[in-house]
Design a protein around this motif. Sequence first.
Motif, short mmCIF file in Angstrom:
data_model
loop_
_atom_site.label_atom_id
_atom_site.label_comp_id
_atom_site.label_asym_id
_atom_site.label_seq_id
_atom_site.Cartn_x
_atom_site.Cartn_y
_atom_site.Cartn_z
N GLU A 31 0.88 -1.25 0.06
CA GLU A 31 -0.13 -0.03 0.06
C GLU A 31 0.65 1.37 0.25
N GLY A 32 0.60 1.96 -0.80
CA GLY A 32 1.29 3.55 -1.14
C GLY A 32 2.36 3.56 -1.65
N GLU A 33 2.77 2.59 -2.42
CA GLU A 33 3.80 2.54 -3.60
C GLU A 33 3.32 2.76 -4.92
N ILE A 34 4.35 3.20 -5.78
CA ILE A 34 4.10 3.17 -7.19
C ILE A 34 5.14 2.25 -7.69
N ARG A 35 4.42 1.13 -8.23
CA ARG A 35 5.09 -0.11 -8.54
C ARG A 35 5.09 0.04 -10.10
N ALA A 36 6.11 -0.17 -10.94
CA ALA A 36 6.02 -0.34 -12.53
C ALA A 36 6.28 -1.73 -12.94
N LEU A 37 5.46 -2.03 -13.86
CA LEU A 37 5.53 -3.26 -14.44
C LEU A 37 6.07 -3.19 -16.02
N ILE A 38 7.25 -3.65 -16.28
CA ILE A 38 7.83 -3.57 -17.63
C ILE A 38 8.12 -4.95 -18.24
N LYS A 192 2.49 11.25 -8.87
CA LYS A 192 3.09 11.44 -7.65
C LYS A 192 1.97 11.88 -6.65
N GLU A 193 0.95 12.74 -7.17
CA GLU A 193 0.08 13.37 -6.21
C GLU A 193 -1.06 12.16 -6.07
N ILE A 194 -1.41 11.52 -6.86
CA ILE A 194 -2.33 10.20 -6.86
C ILE A 194 -1.72 9.40 -5.83
N ALA A 195 -0.41 9.18 -5.63
CA ALA A 195 0.08 8.21 -4.75
C ALA A 195 0.02 8.63 -3.29
N ARG A 196 -0.60 9.64 -3.13
CA ARG A 196 -0.78 10.01 -1.81
C ARG A 196 -2.00 9.60 -1.15
N SER A 197 -2.87 8.90 -2.02
CA SER A 197 -4.04 8.42 -1.60
C SER A 197 -4.53 7.04 -2.03
N ALA A 198 -3.67 6.73 -3.12
CA ALA A 198 -3.82 5.33 -3.58
C ALA A 198 -2.53 4.68 -4.15
N THR A 199 -2.66 3.36 -4.35
CA THR A 199 -1.53 2.70 -4.64
C THR A 199 -1.38 2.54 -6.26
N VAL A 200 -0.32 2.67 -7.05
CA VAL A 200 -0.37 2.76 -8.37
C VAL A 200 0.41 1.81 -8.90
N LEU A 201 -0.10 0.91 -9.86
CA LEU A 201 0.40 -0.15 -10.80
C LEU A 201 0.63 0.30 -12.06
N LEU A 202 1.97 0.69 -12.68
CA LEU A 202 2.15 1.47 -13.86
C LEU A 202 2.66 0.64 -14.81
N ILE A 203 1.99 0.11 -15.82
CA ILE A 203 2.38 -0.53 -17.21
C ILE A 203 3.07 0.50 -18.20
N GLU A 204 4.38 0.77 -18.34
CA GLU A 204 4.65 1.68 -19.09
C GLU A 204 6.04 1.01 -19.79
N ALA A 214 8.71 5.20 -10.39
CA ALA A 214 8.56 3.94 -9.82
C ALA A 214 9.35 3.83 -8.28
N ASP A 215 8.59 3.24 -7.31
CA ASP A 215 9.34 2.83 -6.12
C ASP A 215 10.31 1.68 -6.24
N SER A 216 9.50 0.82 -7.17
CA SER A 216 9.95 -0.42 -7.44
C SER A 216 9.60 -1.04 -8.61
N ILE A 217 10.13 -1.82 -9.34
CA ILE A 217 9.86 -2.28 -10.68
C ILE A 217 9.73 -3.89 -10.60
N THR A 230 14.48 -2.03 -7.17
CA THR A 230 14.32 -0.76 -7.13
C THR A 230 14.99 -0.27 -8.48
N PRO A 231 14.50 0.86 -9.13
CA PRO A 231 14.92 1.24 -10.42
C PRO A 231 16.33 1.13 -10.51
N GLU A 232 17.54 1.59 -9.57
CA GLU A 232 18.66 1.36 -9.61
C GLU A 232 19.04 -0.02 -9.81
N GLU A 233 18.32 -1.11 -8.84
CA GLU A 233 18.77 -2.53 -9.38
C GLU A 233 18.42 -2.95 -10.44
#
Length: 248
Positions: A31-38, A192-204, A214-217, A230-233
């Motif tokens: 909950e609360g993270e921005i996760r990217a799915l690539i 970033k504003e949405i993530a204050r109130s919802a978890t985001v799963l981003l396919i991009e 992304a906080d994590s990917i 993480t993005p760096e990893e």
Amino acid sequence: MASVTLLKTKGLTRHFGGLKAVNEVDFEIREGEIRALIGPNGAGKTTFVSLLSGRIAPSAGSIEFLGRDITKDPAHKRVRDGIAYTFQITSIYPGLTAFENVALSVQSAQRRAPKPAGLSARDLLHRKTRDALERVGLGERAGDLAGTMSYGHQRLLEVAMGLALEPRLLILDEPTQGLSDGEIENFCALVKEIARSATVLLIEHNMPVVMQLADSITVLDHGELLANGTPEEIRANKTVQAVYLGAD
């Protein structure tokens, strides 16, 4: 970042005949993270999120949302429970105005939420619809017919429709496709504003957007989980570079 697990899958699988579109994927989003799915084209990303949203049924495996098994729940029940999914291909109502499109989502959300005291249902509908349109930068286009809007604006309208559902989890499938550079910049600020109130799963596919937001990917390849990090990893992962990032 919150530590509560919002959604998780175990052994999630979907086969189409001999094609393993998604194969035994274990996945967790907090909950609360921005996760990217690539992943490359054909990696199974859209099939995976279609399984999460209930648009298609799994061949095997399970899905939990807030600790409850939702594997057999239909899509409309998952929407009521707080999962909103904006499609890779726009799913607006072209013959309705932008305002009317978003108002339909607001009405759906109002059915499961108590009405604030002192505010009529009509006033609440108008206010929440306007708020959702303003958040995505379409406030001045409320009266435009959705079918006459540019493709980029239609994508933003669909995000507004998702926001109007007041989801716990907002799944965005290729949301920057068709957006100008300026619109992409505004979209990143919006997420970033949405993530204050919802978890985001981003396919991009836009990797600068992914790395910025992304906080994590999570990386999929041929329907299977290739990597999490993480993005760096993920940027430093040699296997991911060979399969996906190195092809950019």
